[in-house]
Design a protein around this motif. Structure first.
Motif, PDB file in Angstrom:
ATOM      1  N   GLU A  20       0.832  -1.210   0.000  1.00 19.66           N
ATOM      2  CA  GLU A  20       0.000   0.000   0.000  1.00 19.66           C
ATOM      3  C   GLU A  20       0.864   1.256   0.000  1.00 19.66           C
ATOM      4  OE1 GLU A  20      -2.347  -3.366   1.512  1.00 19.66           O
ATOM      5  OE2 GLU A  20      -0.402  -2.519   2.091  1.00 19.66           O
ATOM      6  N   SER A  23       2.626   1.651  -3.305  1.00 21.33           N
ATOM      7  CA  SER A  23       1.690   2.055  -4.351  1.00 21.33           C
ATOM      8  C   SER A  23       1.569   3.569  -4.443  1.00 21.33           C
ATOM      9  CB  SER A  23       0.314   1.435  -4.080  1.00 21.33           C
ATOM     10  OG  SER A  23      -0.609   1.792  -5.082  1.00 21.33           O
ATOM     11  N   ASP A  27       2.456   5.927  -7.735  1.00 21.92           N
ATOM     12  CA  ASP A  27       1.592   6.952  -8.322  1.00 21.92           C
ATOM     13  C   ASP A  27       2.318   8.285  -8.466  1.00 21.92           C
ATOM     14  OD1 ASP A  27      -0.708   5.573  -8.926  1.00 21.92           O
ATOM     15  OD2 ASP A  27      -1.638   5.896  -6.978  1.00 21.92           O
ATOM     16  N   GLN A  51       1.674  -2.757  -8.785  1.00 19.03           N
ATOM     17  CA  GLN A  51       0.682  -2.004  -8.020  1.00 19.03           C
ATOM     18  C   GLN A  51      -0.688  -2.670  -8.125  1.00 19.03           C
ATOM     19  OE1 GLN A  51      -0.588   1.810  -9.678  1.00 19.03           O
ATOM     20  NE2 GLN A  51      -0.202   2.778  -7.703  1.00 19.03           N
ATOM     21  N   LYS A  54      -0.842  -5.789  -6.114  1.00 19.69           N
ATOM     22  CA  LYS A  54      -0.566  -5.499  -4.699  1.00 19.69           C
ATOM     23  C   LYS A  54       0.552  -6.367  -4.149  1.00 19.69           C
ATOM     24  CE  LYS A  54      -5.289  -3.908  -3.842  1.00 19.69           C
ATOM     25  NZ  LYS A  54      -6.518  -4.034  -3.024  1.00 19.69           N
TER      26      LYS A  54
END
Length: 271
Positions: A20, A23, A27, A51, A54
């Motif tokens: 998480e 990720s 971005d 991503q 996960k």
């Protein structure tokens, strides 16, 4: 594909990070999958695929490190270094200089990151209403008489330490920046109960925290990547340094033997 420079301050953090948290960095690096001129399309595709599933392999974590290092240096410097970019400490110091954060060259990386967070808190404090100031003090667990300069000094001292206040403000800052830039917040996992109050702070206080950035702060394409990455990495480091209570999930300092909130005995590294 080039490998990242040897960079323990960055790579050791990414190796242990959750999918998480990684990720969010992906971005920032990929402009939420839209791509950037300086970003290799093949690497971008690999990062977006990781991503989506996960799950980040060691190689993909190194790709993230490499891309952050590349964004940290200008094109000429990267070319001279054969595409290796600059180490995270140089990136962090450059961001600190850009944001006019005071620090010593000999400071540890975590101290400089905390200096960036302190700068955010100080700049936001000046724009907060008294109600917002009190809400922030309560959220960080900081005790203070009044809402004047002494209260701000208490917040600064708390952020410069490890433990509840430092972790909580780093999370608030990272959450606010992610909401502003990515349109989404962070995933807090097992500490969701502890961090649930952050959603309340992302009203007026969240807007105040993100509102401290000026057009100049984020004018350069590189700073649009390195500034939010530094905030996210500062949050990730505070999470890595904190010792979470197995009962109430409150973060404690590395030296603590008992939870500062509920008194539960904290497990040792051997346990």
């Amino acid at each position: 594909m080039a490998n990242p420079r040897e960079d323990n301050d960055l790579i050791s953090l990414l190796v242990d990070a959750s999918a998480e948290d990684l990720s969010v960095l992906v971005d920032y690096i990929t402009n939420s999958g839209k791509g950037r001129i300086s970003l290799d399309n093949e690497i971008m595709s690999k990062l977006i695929a990781a991503q989506a599933r996960k799950l980040f392999t060691e190689a993909e974590r190194l790709f993230i490190a490499h891309e952050i290092q590349l964004f940290g240096g200008n094109t000429l410097v990267n070319l001279m270094r054969r595409g290796q970019g600059v180490v995270y400490r140089e990136i962090l110091c450059d961001v600190a200089d850009h944001l006019k954060v005071s620090y010593h060259k000999s400071d540890a990386v975590v101290a400089i990151e905390n200096g960036v967070l302190v700068s955010m808190a100080s700049r936001a404090w000046e724009k907060m209403s008294d109600a917002e100031k009190q809400e922030l003090l309560d959220s960080l667990g900081v005790k203070s008489v009044g809402l004047g300069q002494a209260a701000l000094m208490a917040i600064i001292a708390a952020i410069r330490s490890t433990g509840f206040a430092a972790y909580r403000f780093a999370a608030i800052a990272a959450q606010a920046i992610a909401r502003q830039i990515l349109g989404r917040g962070l995933a807090f996992g097992a500490t969701g109960g502890l961090m649930r109050g952050i959603s309340l702070l992302l009203g007026p206080i969240g807007l105040t925290i993100t509102g401290v950035w000026t057009i100049t702060d984020m004018a350069s394409p590189a700073y649009r990547v390195t500034v939010p990455c530094v905030i996210q990495l500062a949050y990730m480091r505070q999470k890595q340094l904190a010792r979470f209570c197995p009962d109430c999930h409150i973060p404690n300092t590395a030296e603590a033997k008992f939870c500062c909130e509920c008194g539960t005995k904290l497990p040792t590294e051997e346990q």
